[in-house]
Scaffold this active site. Structure first.
Site, PDB file in Angstrom:
ATOM      1  N   GLU A  43       0.869  -1.186   0.000  1.00 59.67           N
ATOM      2  CA  GLU A  43       0.000   0.000   0.000  1.00 59.67           C
ATOM      3  C   GLU A  43       0.916   1.250   0.000  1.00 59.67           C
ATOM      4  OE1 GLU A  43      -2.017  -0.014   3.761  1.00 59.67           O
ATOM      5  OE2 GLU A  43      -3.521   1.477   3.185  1.00 59.67           O
ATOM      6  N   LYS A 114      -9.880   1.842  -1.588  1.00 60.70           N
ATOM      7  CA  LYS A 114     -10.024   1.128  -0.311  1.00 60.70           C
ATOM      8  C   LYS A 114     -11.378   1.404   0.345  1.00 60.70           C
ATOM      9  CE  LYS A 114      -7.205   0.379   3.898  1.00 60.70           C
ATOM     10  NZ  LYS A 114      -5.977   0.836   4.594  1.00 60.70           N
ATOM     11  N   CYS A 147      -4.959  -3.689   2.600  1.00 58.77           N
ATOM     12  CA  CYS A 147      -4.629  -3.755   4.019  1.00 58.77           C
ATOM     13  C   CYS A 147      -5.838  -4.041   4.911  1.00 58.77           C
ATOM     14  CB  CYS A 147      -3.887  -2.486   4.418  1.00 58.77           C
ATOM     15  SG  CYS A 147      -2.905  -2.734   5.922  1.00 58.77           S
ATOM     16  N   VAL A 174       0.214  -2.567  10.625  1.00 63.59           N
ATOM     17  CA  VAL A 174       0.850  -2.211  11.899  1.00 63.59           C
ATOM     18  C   VAL A 174       0.333  -3.089  13.043  1.00 63.59           C
ATOM     19  CG1 VAL A 174       1.479   0.157  11.309  1.00 63.59           C
ATOM     20  CG2 VAL A 174      -0.786  -0.291  12.216  1.00 63.59           C
TER      21      VAL A 174
END
Ligand code: ACM
Length: 268
Positions: A43, A114, A147, A174
């Site tokens: 991304e 997204k 993601c 993350v």
């Protein structure tokens, strides 16, 4: 048909688009004919991730397909005779989107915006309204999600119901959960996924250091992890996959994962 699917996991530097594109070029250039058919990049692979102002977003976002990153990837895909899926910030009019494109030897194929924005992406980007997308290519039916979309099982289910055989999954993860979750996402939908994550830390905002977890992986329709990257190394890894296998949703002579669905029993 067997194909070679891969990802390039690396540590993009925020705002250094030239350097990040050059890094991808240097990683892909030495790949020989027949060694790679479909490559997924992270991304925001050329821009970096942690925006701290709308001016930065405006500065680093591009139009699709006329912008620089799309043209760069189209040229690379054409030169190498491969398909490439990758994420970039997109500008359309006054709106910005967290987008991902698919390009191939024939040029630009399509764009996905997204659906589920993560954390401070919500401050700067408009939630995508393209809906999930699947493209028919010489390498099979390729679907796209970005993601955090993984966290919503509906994303992968929708792509599977649309006929995706391989899901390209550009990421900047993350949170720690995705690598363990993807085998289940793939198993319950019987399709392949290529999660291309990044490494490194972005620390552009006081008290909000983002550490990206690496661990990019290619997951098979049967829940097996075919190849997995480290937490912190830059690596281009490849696995052989057979996209047609994802057409078969049968798990025994009496159960078919799609025919056995009971949508009338499910909450809307
Ligand atoms: C993410 O969606 N970049 C976590």
């Amino acid at each position: 048909m067997k194909i070679k699917a891969g990802f390039y996991q690396f540590n993009p530097v925020f705002g250094k688009k030239d350097d990040n594109l050059e890094k991808v070029f240097s990683a892909v250039k030495p790949v020989k004919d027949g060694e790679l058919d479909l490559l997924v990049l992270p991304e925001f692979f050329a821009a970096g991730y942690q925006f701290v102002s709308i001016d930065e977003v405006a500065d680093l976002s591009e139009t699709i397909p006329s912008g620089r990153t799309t043209r760069f990837l189209s040229d690379l895909a054409n030169e190498k005779g491969i398909y490439i899926a990758a994420g970039l910030p997109e500008r359309e009019g006054r709106n910005f989107y967290n987008s991902a494109i698919l390009v191939g030897p024939e040029g630009f194929i399509g764009n996905y915006r997204k659906t589920h924005l993560f954390f401070e992406e919500k401050l700067y980007f408009t939630p995508g309204g393209t809906g999930f997308r699947v493209w028919d290519t010489k390498m099979g039916r390729i679907g796209m999600m970005i993601c955090f979309d993984w966290f919503f099982p509906e994303s992968m289910r929708t792509l599977a119901l649309m006929g995706a055989e391989v899901v390209a999954h550009p990421s900047n993860l993350v949170l720690p959960y995705c690598p363990q979750a993807m085998p289940i996402r793939c198993l319950e939908n019987r399709l392949y996924a290529i999660t291309a994550n990044r490494t490194g830390i972005e620390n552009r905002k006081e008290g909000q250091s983002l550490k990206f977890i690496g661990q990019s992986q290619i997951t098979s329709y049967d829940g097996q992890i075919l190849v997995k990257a480290s937490d912190d190394k830059e690596e281009l890894l490849v696995a052989e996959i057979e996209p047609e296998k994802a057409k078969n949703k049968s798990i025994n002579p009496l159960n078919d994962l799609f025919k056995d669905r009971r949508p009338d029993m499910y909450a809307k």
